[in-house]
Scaffold this motif. Structure first.
Motif, PDB file in Angstrom:
ATOM      1  N   LEU A  95      37.350 -15.029  20.877  1.00  0.00           N
ATOM      2  CA  LEU A  95      35.859 -14.743  20.297  1.00  0.00           C
ATOM      3  C   LEU A  95      35.871 -14.301  18.991  1.00  0.00           C
ATOM      4  N   LEU A  96      37.439 -13.548  18.481  1.00  0.00           N
ATOM      5  CA  LEU A  96      37.406 -13.222  17.196  1.00  0.00           C
ATOM      6  C   LEU A  96      37.555 -14.350  16.361  1.00  0.00           C
ATOM      7  N   TRP A  97      38.183 -15.239  16.795  1.00  0.00           N
ATOM      8  CA  TRP A  97      38.315 -16.822  15.823  1.00  0.00           C
ATOM      9  C   TRP A  97      37.183 -17.516  15.760  1.00  0.00           C
ATOM     10  N   THR A  98      36.394 -17.303  16.968  1.00  0.00           N
ATOM     11  CA  THR A  98      34.967 -18.236  16.894  1.00  0.00           C
ATOM     12  C   THR A  98      34.096 -17.292  15.746  1.00  0.00           C
ATOM     13  N   ASN A  99      33.984 -16.255  15.928  1.00  0.00           N
ATOM     14  CA  ASN A  99      33.428 -15.351  15.027  1.00  0.00           C
ATOM     15  C   ASN A  99      33.580 -15.568  13.497  1.00  0.00           C
ATOM     16  N   LYS A 100      34.946 -15.757  13.275  1.00  0.00           N
ATOM     17  CA  LYS A 100      35.352 -15.882  12.032  1.00  0.00           C
ATOM     18  C   LYS A 100      35.233 -17.497  11.442  1.00  0.00           C
ATOM     19  N   ALA A 101      35.316 -18.404  12.435  1.00  0.00           N
ATOM     20  CA  ALA A 101      34.882 -19.729  11.974  1.00  0.00           C
ATOM     21  C   ALA A 101      33.557 -19.787  12.132  1.00  0.00           C
ATOM     22  N   TYR A 102      32.639 -19.097  12.465  1.00  0.00           N
ATOM     23  CA  TYR A 102      31.073 -19.221  12.306  1.00  0.00           C
ATOM     24  C   TYR A 102      30.833 -18.698  11.065  1.00  0.00           C
ATOM     25  N   ILE A 103      31.350 -17.523  10.478  1.00  0.00           N
ATOM     26  CA  ILE A 103      31.014 -16.976   9.316  1.00  0.00           C
ATOM     27  C   ILE A 103      31.512 -18.132   8.145  1.00  0.00           C
ATOM     28  N   ILE A 104      32.313 -18.285   8.110  1.00  0.00           N
ATOM     29  CA  ILE A 104      33.008 -19.538   7.159  1.00  0.00           C
ATOM     30  C   ILE A 104      32.210 -20.777   7.203  1.00  0.00           C
ATOM     31  N   LYS A 105      31.743 -21.068   8.307  1.00  0.00           N
ATOM     32  CA  LYS A 105      30.997 -22.451   8.558  1.00  0.00           C
ATOM     33  C   LYS A 105      29.486 -22.195   7.828  1.00  0.00           C
ATOM     34  N   VAL A 106      28.864 -20.969   8.076  1.00  0.00           N
ATOM     35  CA  VAL A 106      27.878 -20.567   7.464  1.00  0.00           C
ATOM     36  C   VAL A 106      27.697 -20.400   5.842  1.00  0.00           C
ATOM     37  N   GLN A 107      28.920 -19.978   5.641  1.00  0.00           N
ATOM     38  CA  GLN A 107      29.045 -19.705   4.062  1.00  0.00           C
ATOM     39  C   GLN A 107      29.260 -21.008   3.435  1.00  0.00           C
ATOM     40  N   ASN A 108      29.874 -21.930   4.071  1.00  0.00           N
ATOM     41  CA  ASN A 108      30.318 -23.366   3.322  1.00  0.00           C
ATOM     42  C   ASN A 108      28.918 -24.144   3.294  1.00  0.00           C
ATOM     43  N   PHE A 109      28.115 -23.895   4.528  1.00  0.00           N
ATOM     44  CA  PHE A 109      26.771 -24.810   4.250  1.00  0.00           C
ATOM     45  C   PHE A 109      25.956 -24.028   3.297  1.00  0.00           C
ATOM     46  N   ASP A 110      25.995 -22.673   2.823  1.00  0.00           N
ATOM     47  CA  ASP A 110      25.246 -22.077   1.961  1.00  0.00           C
ATOM     48  C   ASP A 110      25.434 -22.507   0.692  1.00  0.00           C
TER      49      ASP A 110
END
Length: 241
Positions: A95-110
């Motif tokens: 869950l922690l890795w998924t949450n971290k990947a989610y944040i990075i993916k959103v930041q990259n998209f932004d």
């Protein structure tokens, strides 16, 4: 009104039961559990997390209550994880890795919304882009040699300039043109009168060139613009060369 009130009460109780049966567990509780598994004591866990030992104790109690499962064996002077607790640690790490990947993916998209990030697997196309001096273009200097689909899907770049097309449900490719290699020869060279020079003609010759010469070892290559399908219909000014 007398009939409606009981129905409203039943619905309200059912919603409370659903919420209680599916509690949300905060990230700091998951981090405390994972840290305790790694360090083994309250003191070391607290030191790693930068909190007090009582805070660690409360966090581990809260996560056990939230899970409604027996995840700790408590002895007189020691606390350890049960088999369920070890399983809970594994799932917490996911869950922690998924949450971290989610944040990075959103930041990259932004970042892709503010500017177009372009990478290539050869220097030629990037030399052309740099010469245009476009303010909304961010060029990735390091060549991208593999994992093209993952890099695009993760929004690490907006598009790629590579020598092969990729077509999937999420990715599309646009043909741009041909990249040709040109060699400048001295006037007294035996090859100076030729219109075209093959690699075999250069065998034994001393040639000064960049270490990263182009797409592989061929002198002519097709260039494709590869990008996520959801943005392929946006108007773009494409320069062929």
């Amino acid at each position: 009104m007398i009939v409606d009130e009981p129905h409203q009460l039943v619905i309200y109780v059912e919603e409370r039961q659903i919420i209680a049966a599916n509690p949300m567990i905060d990230n700091y509780l998951l981090k405390a559990l994972v840290a305790f598994d790694k360090y083994g004591t309250f003191a070391k866990t607290a030191d790693h997390l930068g909190v007090t030992q009582p805070a660690v104790t409360r966090a581990l109690q809260k996560i056990e209550q939230a899970l409604d499962a027996h995840i700790f064996d408590r002895g007189p002077n020691k606390i350890s994880l049960t088999e369920t607790g070890k399983f809970a640690v594994q799932e917490a790490q996911k869950l922690l890795w998924t949450n971290k990947a989610y944040i990075i993916k959103v930041q990259n998209f932004d970042q892709t919304q503010a500017q177009i990030r372009i990478a290539s697997n050869a220097p030629g196309p990037l030399i052309i882009l740099r010469s245009l001096h476009l303010n909304n273009i961010k060029i990735v200097n390091e060549p991208v040699m593999h994992d093209y689909e993952r890099i695009l899907i993760d929004n690490q770049v907006t598009c790629l300039l590579i020598n092969q097309p990729i077509y999937t449900s999420d990715i599309d490719s646009v043909y741009l043109g041909i990249e040709s290699m040109v060699a400048n020869l001295a006037g007294n060279s035996s090859l100076a009168d030729k219109n075209k020079v093959a690699f075999k003609d250069l065998h034994g010759q001393t040639i000064l060139s960049p270490s990263n010469l182009g797409f592989g070892n061929r002198s002519v290559n097709t260039v494709f613009l590869v990008l996520i399908s959801c943005i392929k219909n946006k108007p773009m000014n494409i320069v062929s060369y």
